[in-house]
Design a protein around this motif. Structure first.
Motif, PDB file in Angstrom:
ATOM      1  N   ILE A 136      35.506  48.093  35.370  1.00  0.00           N
ATOM      2  CA  ILE A 136      35.581  46.804  36.049  1.00  0.00           C
ATOM      3  C   ILE A 136      36.838  46.096  35.575  1.00  0.00           C
ATOM      4  O   ILE A 136      36.942  45.689  34.425  1.00  0.00           O
ATOM      5  CB  ILE A 136      34.328  45.955  35.755  1.00  0.00           C
ATOM      6  N   LEU A 137      37.800  45.983  36.459  1.00  0.00           N
ATOM      7  CA  LEU A 137      39.092  45.418  36.089  1.00  0.00           C
ATOM      8  C   LEU A 137      39.387  44.160  36.881  1.00  0.00           C
ATOM      9  O   LEU A 137      39.000  44.021  38.045  1.00  0.00           O
ATOM     10  CB  LEU A 137      40.196  46.451  36.340  1.00  0.00           C
ATOM     11  N   SER A 138      40.129  43.278  36.277  1.00  0.00           N
ATOM     12  CA  SER A 138      40.590  42.076  36.947  1.00  0.00           C
ATOM     13  C   SER A 138      41.647  42.449  37.965  1.00  0.00           C
ATOM     14  O   SER A 138      42.412  43.397  37.778  1.00  0.00           O
ATOM     15  CB  SER A 138      41.183  41.120  35.909  1.00  0.00           C
ATOM     16  N   PRO A 142      18.124  41.043  30.191  1.00  0.00           N
ATOM     17  CA  PRO A 142      19.421  40.706  30.794  1.00  0.00           C
ATOM     18  C   PRO A 142      19.919  39.329  30.362  1.00  0.00           C
ATOM     19  O   PRO A 142      19.137  38.437  30.062  1.00  0.00           O
ATOM     20  CB  PRO A 142      19.125  40.730  32.296  1.00  0.00           C
ATOM     21  N   TRP A 143      21.234  39.190  30.346  1.00  0.00           N
ATOM     22  CA  TRP A 143      21.883  37.910  30.052  1.00  0.00           C
ATOM     23  C   TRP A 143      22.523  37.403  31.331  1.00  0.00           C
ATOM     24  O   TRP A 143      22.977  38.178  32.159  1.00  0.00           O
ATOM     25  CB  TRP A 143      22.967  38.106  28.993  1.00  0.00           C
ATOM     26  N   HIS A 144      22.579  36.089  31.457  1.00  0.00           N
ATOM     27  CA  HIS A 144      23.144  35.469  32.648  1.00  0.00           C
ATOM     28  C   HIS A 144      23.988  34.275  32.205  1.00  0.00           C
ATOM     29  O   HIS A 144      23.504  33.419  31.485  1.00  0.00           O
ATOM     30  CB  HIS A 144      21.999  35.006  33.552  1.00  0.00           C
ATOM     31  N   LEU A 145      25.239  34.263  32.604  1.00  0.00           N
ATOM     32  CA  LEU A 145      26.144  33.173  32.231  1.00  0.00           C
ATOM     33  C   LEU A 145      26.834  32.620  33.459  1.00  0.00           C
ATOM     34  O   LEU A 145      27.118  33.343  34.399  1.00  0.00           O
ATOM     35  CB  LEU A 145      27.218  33.666  31.255  1.00  0.00           C
ATOM     36  N   HIS A 146      27.135  31.340  33.415  1.00  0.00           N
ATOM     37  CA  HIS A 146      27.960  30.704  34.447  1.00  0.00           C
ATOM     38  C   HIS A 146      29.269  30.305  33.792  1.00  0.00           C
ATOM     39  O   HIS A 146      29.296  29.913  32.647  1.00  0.00           O
ATOM     40  CB  HIS A 146      27.287  29.426  34.980  1.00  0.00           C
ATOM     41  N   GLY A 147      30.346  30.380  34.527  1.00  0.00           N
ATOM     42  CA  GLY A 147      31.603  29.935  33.946  1.00  0.00           C
ATOM     43  C   GLY A 147      32.754  30.163  34.888  1.00  0.00           C
ATOM     44  O   GLY A 147      32.576  30.565  36.029  1.00  0.00           O
ATOM     45  N   HIS A 148      33.931  29.902  34.402  1.00  0.00           N
ATOM     46  CA  HIS A 148      35.121  30.001  35.217  1.00  0.00           C
ATOM     47  C   HIS A 148      35.945  31.246  34.913  1.00  0.00           C
ATOM     48  O   HIS A 148      36.295  31.996  35.803  1.00  0.00           O
ATOM     49  CB  HIS A 148      35.978  28.745  35.068  1.00  0.00           C
ATOM     50  N   ASP A 149      36.254  31.470  33.678  1.00  0.00           N
ATOM     51  CA  ASP A 149      37.106  32.609  33.298  1.00  0.00           C
ATOM     52  C   ASP A 149      36.422  33.383  32.176  1.00  0.00           C
ATOM     53  O   ASP A 149      36.104  32.818  31.139  1.00  0.00           O
ATOM     54  CB  ASP A 149      38.484  32.122  32.803  1.00  0.00           C
ATOM     55  N   PHE A 150      36.222  34.663  32.422  1.00  0.00           N
ATOM     56  CA  PHE A 150      35.663  35.538  31.395  1.00  0.00           C
ATOM     57  C   PHE A 150      36.645  36.677  31.163  1.00  0.00           C
ATOM     58  O   PHE A 150      37.213  37.221  32.104  1.00  0.00           O
ATOM     59  CB  PHE A 150      34.317  36.129  31.846  1.00  0.00           C
ATOM     60  N   TRP A 151      36.874  37.042  29.892  1.00  0.00           N
ATOM     61  CA  TRP A 151      37.736  38.168  29.564  1.00  0.00           C
ATOM     62  C   TRP A 151      36.923  39.199  28.837  1.00  0.00           C
ATOM     63  O   TRP A 151      36.073  38.900  28.058  1.00  0.00           O
ATOM     64  CB  TRP A 151      38.903  37.723  28.670  1.00  0.00           C
TER      65      TRP A 151
END
Length: 171
Positions: free
Chosen positions: A46-48, A162-171
């Motif tokens: 999975i790549l940006s 499972p984990w679930h996150l909301h956000g703008h930028d993930f690296w």
């Protein structure tokens, strides 16, 4: 420790009014429960779309998924705090500077070192948890390294929660 005798399943989603048939290819199959290389290969694939330079993090938080008791009720928790939904969505409260309007519970940092291959009881840690709304506030522009880790369930089984996150930028 997980029961590998439970059969896997495949589901097909077909929207109302769609014209379709069964998929033309066979399912790919499922990896073994302990096949770390499969998971790593999938994650690395999975790549940006845009190349990014990851800035150094300014804050680190460790979130440990644990199975706990609240009285005699079995709950999933993060760092021994089980989530209680606030009366208003947290993103909305934060946007209007109203997080002080709700009761929050500090998310304690787990003991270090923490044995992720042992139950809480095996480590002499409390099996009881608090119930509350967990909020980790960070300043605009902060780069936060979040370590997500599951632990063994109270019965010693290797649960995959499972984990679930909301956000703008993930690296």
């Amino acid at each position: 420790l997980r029961n590998n005798e439970v059969p896997n399943a495949v589901a097909y989603v077909r929207y109302v009014g769609s014209e379709g048939s069964e998929p033309s290819t066979d399912p790919l199959g499922f990896p073994d429960i302990d096949d770390v290389e499969f998971s790593l290969a999938q994650a690395r694939s999975i790549l940006s779309l845009d190349a990014v330079t990851v800035p150094p993090f300014t804050l680190e938080t460790i979130l440990v998924g644990t199975q706990n008791l609240f009285g005699d009720k079995l709950l999933w928790s993060v760092n021994n705090v089980s989530y209680k939904m606030a009366h208003t969505p947290l993103n909305l409260l934060a946007a209007f500077g109203l997080l002080d309007e709700i009761d929050t519970v500090a998310v304690p940092r787990p003991e270090n070192p923490y044995d992720y291959n042992a139950t809480l009881a095996d480590q002499g840690l409390s099996r009881q948890c608090e119930v509350g709304t967990n909020v980790i506030e960070v300043a605009t522009g902060d780069v936060v390294q979040i370590v997500l880790q599951n632990t063994l369930a109270l019965n010693g089984a290797a649960e995959q929660h499972p984990w679930h996150l909301h956000g703008h930028d993930f690296w």
